[in-house]
Design a protein around this motif. Structure first.
Motif, short mmCIF file in Angstrom:
data_model
loop_
_atom_site.label_atom_id
_atom_site.label_comp_id
_atom_site.label_asym_id
_atom_site.label_seq_id
_atom_site.Cartn_x
_atom_site.Cartn_y
_atom_site.Cartn_z
N THR A 1 0.82 -1.22 0.00
CA THR A 1 0.00 0.00 0.00
C THR A 1 0.86 1.28 0.00
O THR A 1 2.00 1.26 0.45
N SER B 1 6.60 2.88 3.83
CA SER B 1 7.53 3.17 4.93
C SER B 1 7.25 4.53 5.59
O SER B 1 7.58 4.74 6.75
N SER C 1 2.71 3.73 -7.40
CA SER C 1 3.06 4.38 -8.67
C SER C 1 3.04 3.38 -9.83
O SER C 1 3.24 2.18 -9.63
N GLU D 1 2.45 12.97 -13.35
CA GLU D 1 1.56 13.12 -12.19
C GLU D 1 2.15 14.18 -11.26
O GLU D 1 3.30 14.07 -10.85
P1 NAP Z 1 5.23 3.89 -4.62
O1 NAP Z 1 6.54 4.54 -4.47
O2 NAP Z 1 4.96 3.12 -5.84
O3 NAP Z 1 5.06 2.97 -3.32
C1 NAP Z 1 3.89 2.25 -3.07
C2 NAP Z 1 4.23 1.06 -2.20
O4 NAP Z 1 5.10 0.20 -2.92
C3 NAP Z 1 4.95 1.40 -0.89
O5 NAP Z 1 4.56 0.52 0.11
C4 NAP Z 1 6.39 1.16 -1.28
O6 NAP Z 1 7.23 0.88 -0.16
C5 NAP Z 1 6.25 -0.06 -2.13
N1 NAP Z 1 7.38 -0.30 -3.02
C6 NAP Z 1 8.29 0.57 -3.53
N2 NAP Z 1 9.20 -0.09 -4.27
C7 NAP Z 1 8.86 -1.41 -4.24
C8 NAP Z 1 9.43 -2.58 -4.80
N3 NAP Z 1 10.51 -2.55 -5.55
N4 NAP Z 1 8.82 -3.76 -4.54
C9 NAP Z 1 7.72 -3.82 -3.76
N5 NAP Z 1 7.15 -2.74 -3.19
C10 NAP Z 1 7.71 -1.54 -3.45
O7 NAP Z 1 4.02 4.92 -4.48
P2 NAP Z 1 3.77 6.01 -3.36
O8 NAP Z 1 4.68 7.14 -3.61
O9 NAP Z 1 3.76 5.38 -2.01
O10 NAP Z 1 2.25 6.42 -3.67
C11 NAP Z 1 1.92 7.35 -4.60
C12 NAP Z 1 1.50 6.70 -5.90
O11 NAP Z 1 0.41 5.82 -5.65
C13 NAP Z 1 0.98 7.70 -6.92
O12 NAP Z 1 1.46 7.38 -8.18
C14 NAP Z 1 -0.53 7.52 -6.83
O13 NAP Z 1 -1.23 7.92 -7.98
C15 NAP Z 1 -0.64 6.08 -6.58
N6 NAP Z 1 -1.94 5.76 -5.98
C16 NAP Z 1 -2.87 5.12 -6.74
C17 NAP Z 1 -4.12 4.84 -6.21
C18 NAP Z 1 -5.15 4.13 -7.02
O14 NAP Z 1 -6.11 3.64 -6.43
N7 NAP Z 1 -5.01 4.03 -8.34
C19 NAP Z 1 -4.42 5.21 -4.91
C20 NAP Z 1 -3.45 5.87 -4.15
C21 NAP Z 1 -2.20 6.12 -4.72
P3 NAP Z 1 8.13 2.03 0.52
O15 NAP Z 1 7.20 3.04 1.03
O16 NAP Z 1 8.85 1.29 1.58
O17 NAP Z 1 9.02 2.56 -0.55
#
Ligand code: NAP
Length: 482
Positions: A153, A182, A233, A385
């Motif tokens: 998440t 995190s 993302s 974005e």
């Molecule tokens: P993110 O960087 O993609 O991280 C999301 C989750 O993935 C975090 O728990 C992150 O952990 C984890 N993660 C990162 N690298 C990973 C890897 N290599 N393997 C497995 N897990 C990994 O996104 P964010 O910055 O937290 O959230 C913002 C993004 O989410 C935006 O692009 C937004 O549009 C999207 N979003 C989409 C929706 C939807 O319903 N479509 C809803 C909310 C948000 P860490 O935190 O430990 O890095």
């Protein structure tokens, strides 16, 4: 501010035990409004993840076989437990994430609402009897939980995203491993605490925090994980899809967005401005369905720009727990830098900052709510974005022009339009390449609707009658010789 210290869990929940990371490592959880450390959670890796997966895998057969009425009762208890802790969970969410308390309260209420919705949906996971083309046969389908589900998440909705993922998974009879972001782990770990309190059997809910790369690597490669449900993302979503291909997991992806907001000449100006404020500035612009680009028709452009920028400059920027706060801090320094870069890029390409455009005088991670007029397609935020409080205004003349511009992106999550022309409304429904469309309305999400994106915004739906489908396998049986 409501005390939430009793809800803080600074350990992983693995196989019914609250445990530290194997090497004792921790991650600081900070309050983005003032930089203070509010907790330290485990910095776990692959071995802890493997144990969590084994636990969920061992717990699966018994949990899947639990009588439906008992499973539904557990889900209802979880719903009640969230509401019993509503204020404290909201305060904790604001403290680690930064959003205004009113929004945090809404998010926690939404978490509970999803759990209740899926508790109800669990009773409707019907199979089918199919008319047989050959005499003497009966054809039927039944539906079964997919197995171990891993939920990853994001930080922007750390509570309600689990309502959408644990809700259907547990209702369907799956066992789970949760990896919260995190930056906001407390709102994820608390689900472990509540699930335990409600009596979910050992191993049905495992929650662990730590290295995304190591935890993610184990989840994607471990054959015991049947399904991954990810919100985050598009870049990380693509990586997970590729990594999980070797074990052919079921994948649900809720990814990034680049929502257009189209204001036609015939729009109700006041309602369009009010809608744009919510669609753009909720959670300081850090939601996947936040509008990224505002297209405004020439005949209403000047009036809209003036009324909108006035409303934007009136927004109260303050720590989320301050009375009347409407925009809190950004999540971290990288987000602030990205926003500053977007503004510099737009200015260099002819954009006019008509409100804001700089870090806020409160300092730290606060940025001024910003409106940029005369935006053009070559500016970075036209394709990327924003995820922050910048509202670019693009002028257009014809409906065709607006729709083509709105669709000119790899994303396809949410789109909004303000118009009173009923024919146009249906043309927009046909032509906008988006999974979620709001006409004269921006608060369009609730458990009853199928939330999900088209194109590179994702795969699958969360909520609605479709939301539990991804957690069930369909088996077909042909009985012959009747
Ligand atoms: P993110 O960087 O993609 O991280 C999301 C989750 O993935 C975090 O728990 C992150 O952990 C984890 N993660 C990162 N690298 C990973 C890897 N290599 N393997 C497995 N897990 C990994 O996104 P964010 O910055 O937290 O959230 C913002 C993004 O989410 C935006 O692009 C937004 O549009 C999207 N979003 C989409 C929706 C939807 O319903 N479509 C809803 C909310 C948000 P860490 O935190 O430990 O890095």
């Amino acid at each position: 501010m409501t005390d939430f210290s009793h809800l803080i869990r600074e350990a992983n929940l693995i196989d019914g035990q609250w445990v530290a990371a194997d090497d004792g490592g921790t991650i600081d959880v900070t309050n983005p409004a003032d930089g203070t450390v509010i907790a330290r959670v485990p910095n776990s890796g692959a071995t802890e993840t493997q144990r969590a997966i084994n636990s969920a895998h061992t717990a699966f057969p018994e949990y899947a076989a639990m009588p439906l009425s008992e499973r539904v009762a557990l889900m209802r208890r979880l719903h009640d437990a969230i509401l019993d802790n509503h204020e404290a969970m909201a305060a904790m969410l604001t403290a680690e994430q930064g959003k205004p308390l009113s929004e945090a309260r809404g998010e926690v209420a939404s978490s509970a609402a999803y759990v209740l919705w899926f508790a109800e949906e669990a009773r409707r996971t019907n199979g089918a009897i199919i008319p047989a083309p050959i005499p003497g046969r009966k054809l039927l389908t039944t539906r079964h939980p997919v197995g171990v589900v891993a939920a990853i998440t994001p930080w922007n909705f750390p509570s309600s995203m689990l309502g959408r993922k644990l809700g259907p998974a547990l209702a369907a009879g799956c066992t789970t491993i949760v990896k919260p972001a995190s930056a906001t782990p407390l709102s994820g770990l608390v689900w472990g605490h509540l699930a335990e309190q409600c009596g979910f059997p050992r191993g049905t809910v495992n929650v662990l925090t730590g290295s995304a790369r190591l935890i993610g690597g184990e989840i994607t490669s471990n054959p015991k994980v049947a399904k991954i449900t990810f919100t985050g993302s598009t870049a990380i979503g693509k990586q997970l899809l590729a990594e999980a291909a070797s074990t052919v997991k079921r994948m649900s992806m809720e990814l990034g967005g680049n929502a257009p907001f189209i204001v036609f000449d015939d729009a109700d100006l006041e309602k369009a401005v009010a809608g744009a404020i919510i669609a753009k500035f909720r959670n300081a612009g850090q939601t996947c369905i936040c509008t990224n680009r505002l297209y405004v028709q020439s005949g209403i452009y000047d009036r809209f720009a003036s009324a909108f920028s006035k409303a934007v400059s009136d927004l109260k920027v303050a720590p989320g727990n301050e009375e009347g706060a409407e925009q809190g801090p950004l999540i971290d320094a990288a987000a602030l830098e990205k926003i500053s870069d977007f503004v510099a890029d737009a200015k260099a390409k002819g954009g006019e900052v008509i409100t804001g455009g700089a870090p806020h005088s409160r300092g730290g991670l606060f940025y001024q709510p910003t409106v940029i007029a005369d935006a053009t397609a070559d500016m970075r935020f036209s394709t990327e974005e924003i995820f922050g409080p910048i509202a670019p205004l693009y002028r257009f003349d014809t409906e065709d022009e607006a729709i083509n511009a709105a669709n000119d992106t790899d994303y396809g999550l949410a789109a909004y339009a303000y118009t009173r022309d009923i024919g146009r409304v249906f043309r927009l429904q046909d032509r906008l390449e988006y999974g979620l469309i709001g006409i004269n309305e921006v608060l369009i999400v609730s458990p009853e609707i199928p939330f999900g994106g088209l194109k590179e915004s994702g795969l699958g739906k969360e909520g609605s009658w479709q939301g539990i489908d991804d957690y069930l396998d369909t088996k077909f049986m042909c009985i012959g010789g009747i």
